[in-house]
Design a protein around this motif. Sequence first.
Motif, PDB file in Angstrom:
ATOM      1  N   GLU A  92       2.303  10.438  -9.532  1.00  0.00           N
ATOM      2  CA  GLU A  92       1.404  10.710 -10.647  1.00  0.00           C
ATOM      3  C   GLU A  92       0.715  12.060 -10.473  1.00  0.00           C
ATOM      4  O   GLU A  92       0.499  12.799 -11.431  1.00  0.00           O
ATOM      5  CB  GLU A  92       0.361   9.603 -10.753  1.00  0.00           C
ATOM      6  N   ALA A  93       0.373  12.395  -9.224  1.00  0.00           N
ATOM      7  CA  ALA A  93      -0.299  13.663  -8.952  1.00  0.00           C
ATOM      8  C   ALA A  93       0.646  14.845  -9.207  1.00  0.00           C
ATOM      9  O   ALA A  93       0.200  15.916  -9.619  1.00  0.00           O
ATOM     10  CB  ALA A  93      -0.794  13.685  -7.516  1.00  0.00           C
ATOM     11  N   LYS A  94       1.937  14.646  -8.976  1.00  0.00           N
ATOM     12  CA  LYS A  94       2.906  15.717  -9.210  1.00  0.00           C
ATOM     13  C   LYS A  94       3.192  15.923 -10.692  1.00  0.00           C
ATOM     14  O   LYS A  94       3.608  16.999 -11.095  1.00  0.00           O
ATOM     15  CB  LYS A  94       4.226  15.402  -8.483  1.00  0.00           C
TER      16      LYS A  94
ATOM     17  N   LEU B 272       0.822  -1.211   0.000  1.00  0.00           N
ATOM     18  CA  LEU B 272       0.000   0.000   0.000  1.00  0.00           C
ATOM     19  C   LEU B 272       0.857   1.262   0.000  1.00  0.00           C
ATOM     20  O   LEU B 272       0.518   2.249  -0.652  1.00  0.00           O
ATOM     21  CB  LEU B 272      -0.945   0.000   1.202  1.00  0.00           C
ATOM     22  N   GLU B 273       1.971   1.226   0.721  1.00  0.00           N
ATOM     23  CA  GLU B 273       2.869   2.381   0.719  1.00  0.00           C
ATOM     24  C   GLU B 273       3.439   2.615  -0.673  1.00  0.00           C
ATOM     25  O   GLU B 273       3.571   3.756  -1.116  1.00  0.00           O
ATOM     26  CB  GLU B 273       3.999   2.163   1.741  1.00  0.00           C
ATOM     27  N   GLN B 274       3.751   1.544  -1.385  1.00  0.00           N
ATOM     28  CA  GLN B 274       4.255   1.681  -2.753  1.00  0.00           C
ATOM     29  C   GLN B 274       3.179   2.256  -3.672  1.00  0.00           C
ATOM     30  O   GLN B 274       3.470   3.104  -4.520  1.00  0.00           O
ATOM     31  CB  GLN B 274       4.735   0.322  -3.276  1.00  0.00           C
ATOM     32  N   VAL B 275       1.957   1.817  -3.493  1.00  0.00           N
ATOM     33  CA  VAL B 275       0.852   2.361  -4.294  1.00  0.00           C
ATOM     34  C   VAL B 275       0.689   3.846  -4.005  1.00  0.00           C
ATOM     35  O   VAL B 275       0.514   4.660  -4.922  1.00  0.00           O
ATOM     36  CB  VAL B 275      -0.463   1.599  -4.009  1.00  0.00           C
ATOM     37  N   LEU B 276       0.753   4.218  -2.732  1.00  0.00           N
ATOM     38  CA  LEU B 276       0.622   5.621  -2.358  1.00  0.00           C
ATOM     39  C   LEU B 276       1.730   6.466  -2.989  1.00  0.00           C
ATOM     40  O   LEU B 276       1.472   7.549  -3.514  1.00  0.00           O
ATOM     41  CB  LEU B 276       0.640   5.766  -0.834  1.00  0.00           C
TER      42      LEU B 276
END
Length: 85
Positions: free
Chosen positions: A82-84, A72-76
């Motif tokens: 991606e947001a940046k 989950l940390e990797q997904v985050l």
Amino acid sequence: KDPNGRANRKPSDSKEDRWRSFSIQEVRERDFKLDGFKWLKEESSDDLDELPEPEELTTDAMAEMQAALIDLEQVLKLLEQEAKA
């Protein structure tokens, strides 16, 4: 085929005979007690003497949870990158 798992199912969709339908009459005959409709047997609970110790089960569960947390940390991180972009 629904990616959210909401597609209608029919008995032929499962080799393990997982999907069954019951008429409302059958449900009424069982006094609406849905636990009476269990027909799948859990394979791992056949021999209670062969079950691992509670400590081992707990350790295994914690290891699985820690691995899931890492995933989950990797997904985050990927989502943040991606947001940046």
